[in-house]
Design a protein around this motif. Structure first.
Motif, PDB file in Angstrom:
ATOM      1  N   GLU A 181       0.857  -1.180   0.000  1.00  0.00           N
ATOM      2  CA  GLU A 181       0.000   0.000   0.000  1.00  0.00           C
ATOM      3  C   GLU A 181       0.898   1.237   0.000  1.00  0.00           C
ATOM      4  N   LEU A 182       0.764   2.059  -1.020  1.00  0.00           N
ATOM      5  CA  LEU A 182       1.592   3.239  -1.203  1.00  0.00           C
ATOM      6  C   LEU A 182       0.805   4.482  -0.811  1.00  0.00           C
ATOM      7  N   LYS A 183       1.267   5.195   0.211  1.00  0.00           N
ATOM      8  CA  LYS A 183       0.576   6.399   0.673  1.00  0.00           C
ATOM      9  C   LYS A 183       1.158   7.634  -0.002  1.00  0.00           C
ATOM     10  N   LEU A 184       0.277   8.450  -0.548  1.00  0.00           N
ATOM     11  CA  LEU A 184       0.660   9.705  -1.187  1.00  0.00           C
ATOM     12  C   LEU A 184      -0.116  10.853  -0.584  1.00  0.00           C
ATOM     13  N   THR A 185       0.446  12.057  -0.636  1.00  0.00           N
ATOM     14  CA  THR A 185      -0.342  13.239  -0.311  1.00  0.00           C
ATOM     15  C   THR A 185      -1.240  13.534  -1.504  1.00  0.00           C
ATOM     16  N   MET A 186      -2.258  14.354  -1.303  1.00  0.00           N
ATOM     17  CA  MET A 186      -3.145  14.688  -2.416  1.00  0.00           C
ATOM     18  C   MET A 186      -2.394  15.476  -3.485  1.00  0.00           C
ATOM     19  N   SER A 187      -1.444  16.295  -3.057  1.00  0.00           N
ATOM     20  CA  SER A 187      -0.645  17.056  -4.020  1.00  0.00           C
ATOM     21  C   SER A 187       0.199  16.126  -4.879  1.00  0.00           C
ATOM     22  N   LYS A 205      13.289   2.934  -8.872  1.00  0.00           N
ATOM     23  CA  LYS A 205      12.679   4.244  -9.056  1.00  0.00           C
ATOM     24  C   LYS A 205      11.352   4.078  -9.791  1.00  0.00           C
ATOM     25  N   VAL A 206      10.298   4.654  -9.235  1.00  0.00           N
ATOM     26  CA  VAL A 206       8.958   4.492  -9.795  1.00  0.00           C
ATOM     27  C   VAL A 206       8.356   5.870 -10.053  1.00  0.00           C
ATOM     28  N   ARG A 207       7.822   6.053 -11.229  1.00  0.00           N
ATOM     29  CA  ARG A 207       7.139   7.294 -11.577  1.00  0.00           C
ATOM     30  C   ARG A 207       5.646   7.115 -11.379  1.00  0.00           C
ATOM     31  N   ILE A 208       5.077   7.860 -10.442  1.00  0.00           N
ATOM     32  CA  ILE A 208       3.640   7.802 -10.183  1.00  0.00           C
ATOM     33  C   ILE A 208       2.962   8.837 -11.076  1.00  0.00           C
ATOM     34  N   PRO A 209       2.094   8.427 -11.973  1.00  0.00           N
ATOM     35  CA  PRO A 209       1.493   9.391 -12.912  1.00  0.00           C
ATOM     36  C   PRO A 209       0.520  10.337 -12.219  1.00  0.00           C
ATOM     37  N   ALA A 210       0.354  11.517 -12.798  1.00  0.00           N
ATOM     38  CA  ALA A 210      -0.599  12.491 -12.271  1.00  0.00           C
ATOM     39  C   ALA A 210      -2.017  11.945 -12.381  1.00  0.00           C
ATOM     40  N   GLY A 211      -2.804  12.187 -11.353  1.00  0.00           N
ATOM     41  CA  GLY A 211      -4.211  11.804 -11.398  1.00  0.00           C
ATOM     42  C   GLY A 211      -4.530  10.431 -10.866  1.00  0.00           C
ATOM     43  N   VAL A 212      -3.564   9.753 -10.209  1.00  0.00           N
ATOM     44  CA  VAL A 212      -3.908   8.465  -9.602  1.00  0.00           C
ATOM     45  C   VAL A 212      -4.932   8.708  -8.497  1.00  0.00           C
ATOM     46  N   LYS A 213      -5.813   7.736  -8.317  1.00  0.00           N
ATOM     47  CA  LYS A 213      -6.874   7.866  -7.318  1.00  0.00           C
ATOM     48  C   LYS A 213      -6.725   6.779  -6.262  1.00  0.00           C
ATOM     49  N   PRO A 214      -7.396   6.936  -5.131  1.00  0.00           N
ATOM     50  CA  PRO A 214      -7.347   5.877  -4.115  1.00  0.00           C
ATOM     51  C   PRO A 214      -7.770   4.541  -4.710  1.00  0.00           C
ATOM     52  N   GLY A 215      -6.975   3.513  -4.484  1.00  0.00           N
ATOM     53  CA  GLY A 215      -7.268   2.194  -5.021  1.00  0.00           C
ATOM     54  C   GLY A 215      -6.604   1.909  -6.347  1.00  0.00           C
ATOM     55  N   SER A 216      -5.961   2.926  -6.958  1.00  0.00           N
ATOM     56  CA  SER A 216      -5.249   2.694  -8.216  1.00  0.00           C
ATOM     57  C   SER A 216      -4.139   1.666  -8.009  1.00  0.00           C
ATOM     58  N   LYS A 217      -3.874   0.852  -9.039  1.00  0.00           N
ATOM     59  CA  LYS A 217      -2.859  -0.192  -8.965  1.00  0.00           C
ATOM     60  C   LYS A 217      -1.671   0.174  -9.861  1.00  0.00           C
ATOM     61  N   ASP A 235       5.882 -10.145  -9.399  1.00  0.00           N
ATOM     62  CA  ASP A 235       5.695  -8.711  -9.535  1.00  0.00           C
ATOM     63  C   ASP A 235       5.330  -8.099  -8.187  1.00  0.00           C
ATOM     64  N   VAL A 236       5.514  -6.800  -8.080  1.00  0.00           N
ATOM     65  CA  VAL A 236       5.039  -6.042  -6.929  1.00  0.00           C
ATOM     66  C   VAL A 236       3.884  -5.163  -7.398  1.00  0.00           C
ATOM     67  N   TYR A 237       2.766  -5.230  -6.693  1.00  0.00           N
ATOM     68  CA  TYR A 237       1.596  -4.422  -7.024  1.00  0.00           C
ATOM     69  C   TYR A 237       1.404  -3.366  -5.938  1.00  0.00           C
ATOM     70  N   LEU A 238       1.521  -2.104  -6.312  1.00  0.00           N
ATOM     71  CA  LEU A 238       1.328  -0.995  -5.383  1.00  0.00           C
ATOM     72  C   LEU A 238      -0.119  -0.529  -5.449  1.00  0.00           C
ATOM     73  N   THR A 239      -0.800  -0.502  -4.309  1.00  0.00           N
ATOM     74  CA  THR A 239      -2.160   0.021  -4.222  1.00  0.00           C
ATOM     75  C   THR A 239      -2.095   1.413  -3.600  1.00  0.00           C
ATOM     76  N   VAL A 240      -2.584   2.406  -4.311  1.00  0.00           N
ATOM     77  CA  VAL A 240      -2.438   3.796  -3.892  1.00  0.00           C
ATOM     78  C   VAL A 240      -3.444   4.149  -2.789  1.00  0.00           C
ATOM     79  N   GLU A 241      -2.915   4.761  -1.734  1.00  0.00           N
ATOM     80  CA  GLU A 241      -3.735   5.395  -0.703  1.00  0.00           C
ATOM     81  C   GLU A 241      -3.391   6.871  -0.698  1.00  0.00           C
TER      82      GLU A 241
END
Length: 353
Positions: A181-187, A205-217, A235-241
């Motif tokens: 589970e990957l935690k991000l700020t809203m910004s 190094k991982v590039r998180i694209p703009a506009g990911v939403k909660p639950g994005s994989k 594989d590693v699956y990151l779930t966005v929080e």
């Protein structure tokens, strides 16, 4: 843990404690073929047995792990006969010079024995990330290896495993896939961000694209656990929080916010400054607006897929009277009350059951 929870890996594989490595391997292969999920589709009992057999083989096939397991097993039996262990929770020096006092339970020892106590290293971002390792057979995985563990934990600055919170395995991932589970700020989620992770000794190094939403994989291909037989990695699956924000919240695909206005602004209408994700805009409040009414700012919400456009921002108006009035303000409100001709509660005056 009760003595009855002790797992006898020799009994699980059907071999004696003096069995040679070759005998242990033959027994494992026989049982693994018998209980493999490919051979027993939708058979939960066979699936559980396969995990148990794989777990036993992973320990007994490794000479160092087997030696420590044998030592701990002897201590476990002695502690059980003594009525639950040594006061203080440890065994000074341990059996054969091995100290078990730092382990809170047999499961905790076994998870460290299997090398899963610290599967990931540090990760950027506020609050770190929670990780889970999923070991679950599925058609086409190939080979037999460790299975049956789902370890999860929290780290202040990154990934970490805590075997004491272990739970069931996922049914939708490969045998050596892992989830986090990957935690991000809203910004960070709005603008996109680059994160660097340590997976074992490897820096990713991982590039998180703009506009990911909660639950994005987000999939990190080939960065999961390694199959000891084929050396291929899952594989590693990151779930966005996304951390909660003090002003913006999600409402489906849109953003929603609350904007306070004064009673006179509600009556007469007004132009007010409203924050949006990329700066304030001027919004016209219509005269006679009701508290709780929402105004729509088109294209000012969350980025859509591929960043082509954005959703809407809904501005919920909240009429907020002042708690501290000057003498002049109070006098004017008194005049308004005395001269008011309409009754705001006229439509509910005759309501009853």
């Amino acid at each position: 843990m009760a003595a009855t929870d002790f797992k006898d890996y020799y009994a699980i594989l059907g071999v004696s404690k003096t069995a040679e490595a070759a005998e242990i391997k033959r027994s494992f292969r026989k049982l693994a073929r018998k209980y493999h999920p490919d051979v027993n589709p939708d058979n939960k009992a066979a699936e559980a047995k396969f995990k148990e057999v794989s777990e036993a083989y992973e320990v007994l096939s490794d000479s160092d792990k087997r030696k420590k397991y044998d030592q701990f097993g002897q201590y476990w039996q002695q502690a059980s006969r003594a009525g639950g262990g040594v006061p203080g929770g440890g065994v000074p020096g341990g059996a054969g010079g091995f100290d078990f006092g730092s382990y809170g339970s047999f499961e905790e020892f076994i998870f460290e024995l299997l090398g899963r106590k610290s599967g990931f290293g540090g990760a950027g971002g506020p609050g770190g990330a929670r990780t889970q390792t999923r070991y679950q057979a599925r058609p086409g995985t190939g080979g037999f290896g460790s299975a049956g563990f789902d370890t999860s934990g929290f780290g202040s600055s990154g990934f970490g495993f805590d075997p004491r919170t272990a739970s069931g395995a996922s049914s939708s991932r490969g045998l050596y896939d892992q989830t986090a589970e990957l935690k991000l700020t809203m910004s960070e989620a709005f603008h996109g961000v680059e994160k660097r992770f340590s997976i074992g000794s490897e820096s990713v190094k991982v590039r998180i694209p703009a506009g990911v939403k909660p639950g994005s994989k987000i999939r990190l291909k080939g960065k999961g656990a390694r199959n000891p037989q084929t050396q291929q990695r899952g594989d590693v699956y990151l779930t966005v929080e996304i951390a909660s924000h003090s002003f913006f919240q999600f409402d489906g695909d849109n953003l929603v916010c609350e904007v306070p206005i004064a009673p006179d602004e509600a009556v007469l209408g007004a132009k007010v400054e409203v924050p949006t994700p990329d700066g304030a805009v001027t919004v016209s409040i219509p005269a006679g607006v009701k508290s709780g009414q929402s105004l729509r700012l088109r294209g000012k919400g969350w980025p859509k897929k591929k960043g082509a456009s954005r959703s809407d921002q809904l501005v919920k108006v909240v009429i907020t009277p002042s708690k501290e009035l000057s003498e002049k303000e109070r006098s004017l409100y008194e005049q308004i009350k005395d001269s008011r001709q309409s009754d705001p509660r006229a439509e509910i005056s005759n309501i009853k059951l």
